[in-house]
Design an enzyme around this catalytic site. Structure first.
Site, PDB file in Angstrom:
ATOM      1  N   ASP A  64     -31.400 -65.318   4.739  1.00  0.00           N
ATOM      2  CA  ASP A  64     -32.045 -64.344   3.868  1.00  0.00           C
ATOM      3  C   ASP A  64     -30.971 -63.864   2.902  1.00  0.00           C
ATOM      4  O   ASP A  64     -30.130 -63.031   3.246  1.00  0.00           O
ATOM      5  CB  ASP A  64     -32.598 -63.178   4.697  1.00  0.00           C
ATOM      6  CG  ASP A  64     -33.357 -62.178   3.845  1.00  0.00           C
ATOM      7  OD1 ASP A  64     -33.587 -62.464   2.647  1.00  0.00           O
ATOM      8  OD2 ASP A  64     -33.709 -61.098   4.366  1.00  0.00           O
ATOM      9  N   TYR A 156     -37.414 -61.012 -15.027  1.00  0.00           N
ATOM     10  CA  TYR A 156     -37.079 -62.366 -14.574  1.00  0.00           C
ATOM     11  C   TYR A 156     -36.254 -63.108 -15.614  1.00  0.00           C
ATOM     12  O   TYR A 156     -35.202 -63.689 -15.302  1.00  0.00           O
ATOM     13  CB  TYR A 156     -38.363 -63.124 -14.257  1.00  0.00           C
ATOM     14  CG  TYR A 156     -38.165 -64.582 -13.924  1.00  0.00           C
ATOM     15  CD1 TYR A 156     -37.263 -64.985 -12.950  1.00  0.00           C
ATOM     16  CD2 TYR A 156     -38.903 -65.569 -14.586  1.00  0.00           C
ATOM     17  CE1 TYR A 156     -37.089 -66.329 -12.647  1.00  0.00           C
ATOM     18  CE2 TYR A 156     -38.745 -66.905 -14.282  1.00  0.00           C
ATOM     19  CZ  TYR A 156     -37.836 -67.281 -13.310  1.00  0.00           C
ATOM     20  OH  TYR A 156     -37.663 -68.612 -13.020  1.00  0.00           O
ATOM     21  N   LYS A 160     -32.206 -64.649 -15.400  1.00  0.00           N
ATOM     22  CA  LYS A 160     -31.833 -66.048 -15.586  1.00  0.00           C
ATOM     23  C   LYS A 160     -30.965 -66.241 -16.833  1.00  0.00           C
ATOM     24  O   LYS A 160     -30.156 -67.170 -16.896  1.00  0.00           O
ATOM     25  CB  LYS A 160     -33.085 -66.921 -15.651  1.00  0.00           C
ATOM     26  CG  LYS A 160     -33.803 -67.050 -14.315  1.00  0.00           C
ATOM     27  CD  LYS A 160     -32.909 -67.691 -13.259  1.00  0.00           C
ATOM     28  CE  LYS A 160     -33.672 -68.042 -11.998  1.00  0.00           C
ATOM     29  NZ  LYS A 160     -32.824 -68.756 -11.006  1.00  0.00           N
ATOM     30  N   THR A 191     -45.407 -75.876  -8.108  1.00  0.00           N
ATOM     31  CA  THR A 191     -44.802 -75.652  -6.793  1.00  0.00           C
ATOM     32  C   THR A 191     -45.644 -74.654  -6.017  1.00  0.00           C
ATOM     33  O   THR A 191     -46.572 -74.049  -6.557  1.00  0.00           O
ATOM     34  CB  THR A 191     -43.367 -75.085  -6.926  1.00  0.00           C
ATOM     35  OG1 THR A 191     -43.444 -73.743  -7.442  1.00  0.00           O
ATOM     36  CG2 THR A 191     -42.505 -75.934  -7.843  1.00  0.00           C
ATOM     37  N   THR A 194     -45.423 -71.266  -7.797  1.00  0.00           N
ATOM     38  CA  THR A 194     -46.114 -71.051  -9.071  1.00  0.00           C
ATOM     39  C   THR A 194     -47.631 -71.172  -8.952  1.00  0.00           C
ATOM     40  O   THR A 194     -48.343 -70.990  -9.938  1.00  0.00           O
ATOM     41  CB  THR A 194     -45.623 -72.049 -10.143  1.00  0.00           C
ATOM     42  OG1 THR A 194     -45.901 -73.392  -9.704  1.00  0.00           O
ATOM     43  CG2 THR A 194     -44.141 -71.887 -10.402  1.00  0.00           C
TER      44      THR A 194
END
Length: 248
Positions: A64, A156, A160, A191, A194
């Protein structure tokens, strides 16, 4: 003839599903001993068994990744399983969307811890060892929204964008010692993670020249390229693997 990554150990975070699972399988196919991490032990062992059934070498570490200590612990476990780490793929990440005004401080901290802090300390732990050996490859997984402003993606995308800057800085820091650091910037990819976006994923993909959503294996192929000898003169790049979405 030995496989290209024979004798090397690759650590893939978030390796139990999606892009991470596809990458673990791809690197094992190139001969690497793959250590994959994730929170779900059942899925992790399934990936390991799939790799071993195909004749590859793999191990799973339940992790984790929530702080610097957990990153260092994962690095230590990867060394125990593989002896040393030659390849690091920072794939684990979370990608919440929504209005900035609805973002809590706890949610903000969770995204930056998972997407920025943990990769930073994994690299800080493993890259100097690669540099001392004179070789190594690191690939960070980013996203097209790190370079394209989109509503609901401030948290997000900014996390990134930090990863992309770190990629370039690490290339400058460790490249002279033989460690290549690059990133991939995937577009819409199908995926487990998503699936929640539903038709929105297809709508985003439709705006690009490819006109479709990617399979995880297509992103994994780009990661494998950046890890392999065919990219030996590639340093500090962010490679878009987005069906041309950034081009239009």
């Amino acid at each position: 003839m030995a496989a290209e990554l024979s004798g090397s150990t690759a650590l893939v975070t978030g390796g139990t599903s999606g892009i991470g699972r596809a990458t673990a399988i791809a690197l094992a196919g190139l001969g690497a001993h793959v250590v994959l991490s994730g929170r779900d032990a059942t899925r992790g062992e399934q990936v390991v068994e799939r790799i071993r059934a195909a004749g590859g070498k793999a191990g799973f570490v339940a992790a984790d990744l929530k702080d610097a200590a957990s990153a260092r612990s994962l690095a230590a476990r990867a060394r125990e399983l593989g002896g040393h780490v030659d390849v690091l793929v920072n794939n684990a990440g979370i990608f919440p969307t929504g209005p900035s005004a609805d973002t809590t401080e706890a949610g903000f901290d969770r995204v930056y811890t998972t997407n920025v802090k943990v990769p930073f300390f994994l690299v800080a732990e493993l890259a100097p060892e690669m540099a001392r050996r004179g070789h190594g490859a690191i690939v960070n997984v980013s996203t097209l929204v790190a370079a394209r402003g989109m509503a609901g993606m401030a948290l997000y995308g900014s996390s990134k964008a930090a990863v992309e800057l770190m990629t370039k800085a690490w290339a400058a820091e460790f490249g002279p010692s033989g460690v290549r650091v690059n990133a991939v910037s995937p577009g819409p990819t199908r995926t487990e993670g998503t699936a929640a976006f539903g038709d929105g994923l297809d709508e985003l993909a439709a705006a690009g020249p490819a006109g479709r959503v990617a399979a995880p294996e297509e992103i994994a192929a780009a990661i494998a390229f950046l890890v392999g000898s065919g990219s030996s003169f590639v340093q500090g790049v962010v490679l878009p693997v987005d069906g041309g979405r950034l081009a239009v």
